[in-house]
Design a protein around this motif. Structure first.
Motif, short mmCIF file in Angstrom:
data_model
loop_
_atom_site.label_atom_id
_atom_site.label_comp_id
_atom_site.label_asym_id
_atom_site.label_seq_id
_atom_site.Cartn_x
_atom_site.Cartn_y
_atom_site.Cartn_z
N ARG A 585 0.76 -1.22 -0.41
CA ARG A 585 -0.28 0.05 0.35
C ARG A 585 0.56 1.18 -0.70
O ARG A 585 2.36 0.99 0.31
CB ARG A 585 -1.07 -0.39 0.94
CG ARG A 585 -2.14 -0.85 1.06
CD ARG A 585 -2.58 -1.50 2.85
NE ARG A 585 -3.15 -0.40 3.11
CZ ARG A 585 -3.63 0.06 4.33
NH1 ARG A 585 -4.09 -0.96 5.50
NH2 ARG A 585 -4.76 1.02 4.28
N GLU A 590 -3.69 6.94 -0.81
CA GLU A 590 -4.66 6.49 -0.42
C GLU A 590 -4.87 8.09 -0.21
O GLU A 590 -6.53 8.49 0.47
CB GLU A 590 -4.77 5.87 1.45
CG GLU A 590 -4.97 4.01 0.39
CD GLU A 590 -3.96 3.30 1.55
OE1 GLU A 590 -4.22 3.68 3.14
OE2 GLU A 590 -3.29 2.36 1.71
N GLY A 630 -3.48 1.65 -6.84
CA GLY A 630 -3.14 2.68 -5.53
C GLY A 630 -2.25 2.12 -4.45
O GLY A 630 -1.43 2.07 -3.74
#
Length: 849
Positions: A585, A590, A630
């Protein structure tokens, strides 16, 4: 710690360990820690399991290190041989003055003189006899094992990187100790070699090396005619290179690590879990090497160690505890600004006294065609340490008529390093682990995260930080000039004309930032203060780093993973920790991706004009970015567009909402709408436009690792590329990889020509090339260990594989594993697992040929 105390502590440790364990059929047998092999007979068993991991068993420390040194050399003999050339200050002797031949970079000269000036070899010779029995046993055993491998194999049959080279030689205990001292100074004295090389009380060229003979001086260049031209050219190159000398960069950037210790309130079974995720180079002496070392009933520990650290595990676990490290935000040094006496640049005022700046000359040999020339150079010292100076054009740390600058290095002469990590390896519970930090000052530049089978989570930063008085620390926090200086250059420059700022040794255990929690501790290279968001810390020495300061995007990603990756019950199991680690991630994605897409879509086909006048149409790149998930997995499309944007993103300019100390996880945030974000995006797109890379390319097609094959000093691409998942620090990634070449080694690595930034004209920090991203840094020795009723259960990976030898089957097997699976693998810790998975075995004894 003094020598007598160390020997008493070693004896006490042996007595405490008596009866602490044993074979299953002899639980009452007494076991003691034995340092030296009885009668000098070294004996160790080595079993190698899958992926070439050695499991070394012996009855004493010296024999254990003997097996460890032999097994290590089988994988990486050339790396340590290279480091011995460095420690001996002989790189210029064998390879000439430049790291890149013919470049005029003078890197080998600066290195050779620099290690002499740091006195690592002289200090090792002085302090080695006073090391503890345990330390000397480990060093001597390791040296014997390493030399045994060289003798058995033959230098001509080593890794092609160093096979048959005259610089590959047996090593001594003192040389290995000097290497350990240098490793301790990696984030302090070593960083100032260039500025120490340049330091000069005179406003002339007398800092330059000169030909050495008994009558020679810096101004009397008596030299053989055949070498005169060589010396003239060398001095010209150094003058040019000196203009590139810079102050050490204290920002970690892509460098660093992540670490979690999870306690009983954060795990499903109420026992601890540890996540270890150091980010280190894939080449050179900062590569990790995995091993499992056992003295039955006394020591049983598995983990990773830096090259050449003898028989101890730096990051690992045993039956009851686990620990990891991250590069600390602390500063292991300070500079002092001296007030010089009138008309004498070699005297300085100190309280009511006058002190002398001493001069010491060093000599090295430099390759000159088929012969060598001996060069000499002068270095200068105050009572604090080396004098340093920046080139005049920097107008920063100048040696003027009234002032000069000197370095105080807290990490030098680290005689505790081996004992400290050995005590950690031996610890069986929190009390014993903490005692290691009370007894020793050996951990030079890393934080520590810990978890155990009792469900404790513990953090400490007991790096080697100077012990300054409360008065001095208060001034460092409040004096506007001292504060501004630290903010501008990243470290402290203190008044050197007063004893107010004179340190009293190193900080004690009581003075070190530390936190014991039942839920979690974490660090991703920010300072200690946000170790746990439920119990923020502050008020420790400013040398440990700023408290109550903004967190990096990577730290915020780690804290987010801690808060949202443990499933519906809010409690972690080992699988969930591994999934979090490898989720790839990106915190920045985000936080801003949706808003970034809104802005660039609104721009449409209208070009964005950069400050240099370049107009960039961002429409097609914006459309492609809409396909980005993402996360930085191999199949993520258009991730490189966001990556390049991240390297143009500036939190201070591109977030509207500033940092709020009451909400450190979520601030700063809110993407700016003043047009600056689109300019950053346009610059990123323009940089990609210089390549032929497709906007819609998958990350795995352009981000890869590829080994370098070495032969006769040349570096060639292997041609085998492993597609790679992962992000960078700048994207707020957690599982971090980058093209950074962050290590000092004589081996060149093949590199693809980088793209030059359209705004600055310099190579892109992202490492983007026509080939994409050739990774050479990042998640390295990573593992997750959970404690259960039946013992530790661990999975891990050495991302770049165990061996640097291009002819070893373990040169790229773990690279392939990560590329194909994207997960960790089982670690063989239990004895039966080792027996069941043995692929090779060796009984090693010093009385056998």
């Amino acid at each position: 710690m003094n020598t007598t105390a160390k020997h008493l502590l070693s004896l006490s440790l042996a007595l405490l360990l008596a009866g602490c364990g044993g074979d299953d059929n002899d639980t009452n047998s007494e076991k003691t820690l034995v340092a030296f092999a009885p009668g000098g007979k070294l004996s160790a068993e080595i079993r190698w399991t899958d992926y070439g991991v050695p499991h070394i068993t012996a009855d004493n420390l010296q024999s254990l290190a003997y097996g460890s040194g032999f097994a290590y050399a089988r994988d990486n003999a050339c790396i340590l041989a290279d480091q011995m050339v460095k420690i001996r200050s002989e790189r210029a002797k064998y390879f000439g003055p430049d790291k890149i031949a013919g470049s005029g970079d003078s890197a080998h000269l600066i290195s050779d003189f620099g290690y002499l000036a740091l006195k690592v070899m002289a200090s090792a010779n002085e302090h080695y006899p006073g090391l503890s029995d345990n330390s000397r046993a480990l060093v001597e055993g390791y040296v014997a094992g390493y030399n045994r491998y060289l003798e058995e194999t033959g230098i001509d049959n080593l890794d092609p990187a160093c096979a048959g080279q005259s610089w590959v030689q047996p090593i001594t205990a003192q040389e290995l100790t000097a290497y350990i001292f240098a490793t301790s100074q990696l984030a302090s004295g070593e960083s100032f070699m260039e500025l120490a090389f340049f330091a000069n009380p005179n406003d002339d060229d007398s800092y330059l090396p000169y030909a050495f003979n008994p009558a020679a001086t810096a101004s009397s260049q008596d030299v053989e005619p055949s070498h005169d031209k060589l010396l003239t050219g060398l001095r010209q190159n150094i003058r040019r290179q000196a203009g590139n000398f810079t102050i050490p960069d204290q920002e970690h950037g892509d460098l660093g690590s992540n670490g979690w210790g999870l306690g009983k309130d954060k795990t499903e079974n109420g026992q601890g879990i540890l996540l270890a995720n150091p980010h280190f180079p894939y080449t050179g002496h900062l590569r990790f090497w995995q091993s499992h070392v056992t003295i039955p009933g006394v020591l049983d520990v598995m983990g990773g160690s830096l090259q050449g650290l003898p028989g101890i595990v730096n990051i690992g676990f045993n039956q009851n505890i686990a620990w990891t490290h991250t590069v600390s935000n602390s500063r292991r040094f300070v500079l002092y600004q001296l007030r010089l006496s009138e008309d004498n640049p070699l005297q300085y005022q100190y309280d009511d006294d006058t002190r002398e700046i001493s001069k010491q000359s060093y000599q090295i040999a430099m390759k000159a065609g088929d012969s060598t020339i001996t060069l000499a150079k002068d270095y200068y010292y105050s009572h604090h340490g080396l004098m340093v100076e920046t080139p005049p054009e920097m107008n920063l740390l100048t040696w003027s008529e009234t002032g000069a600058f000197t370095l105080r290095d807290a990490a030098e002469e680290n005689t505790d390093l081996i004992d400290h990590w050995l005590a950690i390896n031996l610890a069986g519970n929190l009390t014993e682990f903490q005692q290691a930090y009370r007894d020793y000052d050996g951990i030079p530049w890393v934080n520590t995260m810990y978890a155990d089978d009792a469900g404790n989570a513990f953090y400490i930063d007991k790096t080697r930080v100077l012990n300054l008085s409360d008065n001095a620390l208060a001034q460092m926090r409040t004096d506007p000039e001292l504060v501004a200086t630290r903010a501008a250059i990243g470290f402290d420059i203190l008044p050197g004309n007063t004893s107010v700022f004179e340190p009293d040794g190193l900080n004690s255990y009581q003075q070190a930032p530390k936190l014991l929690r039942p839920d979690y501790v974490q660090n991703s290279n920010d300072s200690y203060w946000a170790t746990n968001l439920n119990e923020l810390m502050s008020g420790y020495s400013i040398l440990y780093g700023d408290d109550l300061a903004p967190l990096s995007l990577r730290t915020r990603m780690g804290l987010t993973l801690l808060s949202d990756s443990s499933g519906e019950d809010g409690l972690f199991n080992a699988g969930e920790v591994e999934t979090a680690l490898l989720s790839n991630r990106s915190y920045l994605a985000e936080a801003v991706l949706a808003d970034l897409l809104n802005q660039c879509r609104a721009q449409g086909n209208e070009p964005v004009t950069l400050n240099n006048g370049l107009a960039v149409n961002i429409a097609n790149a914006c459309n492609a970015l809409g396909n980005f998930s993402g996360v930085m997995t191999q199949d993520s499309r258009s991730g490189h567009i966001f990556k390049e944007f991240a390297f143009k993103f500036d939190q201070d300019r591109h977030f509207n909402r500033p940092f709020d100390v009451n909400d450190p996880l979520n601030t700063p945030n809110d993407l700016a709408t003043d047009g600056s974000v689109l300019q950053a995006f346009a610059a990123a797109v323009a940089n990609i436009n210089q390549t032929s890379l497709d906007y819609n390319a998958s990350l795995g097609s352009i981000q890869f690792t590829e080994k370098t094959l070495h032969s006769h000093g040349e570096a060639n691409a292997s041609g085998l590329r492993f597609p790679w998942a992962g992000s960078t620090h700048r994207e707020g990634g957690f599982n971090v990889f980058s093209p950074a070449d962050g290590d000092s080694t004589l081996y060149p690595i093949h590199q693809y020509p980088g793209v030059l930034d359209v705004e600055s004209g310099r190579p892109l920090a992202s490492g983007l090339s026509e080939q994409g991203y050739h990774l050479n840094y990042g998640s390295s020795w990573m593992f997750v260990v959970s404690f259960t009723d039946s013992g530790p259960s661990a999975r891990g990976l050495l991302a770049y594989s165990q061996s640097s030898d291009s002819e070893s089957p373990h040169m790229d097997d773990q690279n392939r594993y990560y590329s194909e699976h994207g997960t960790l693998r089982p670690l063989r810790f239990a004895r039966q697992e080792v027996l069941n998975n043995t692929i090779d075995k060796r009984e090693l004894s010093s009385d056998q040929p």
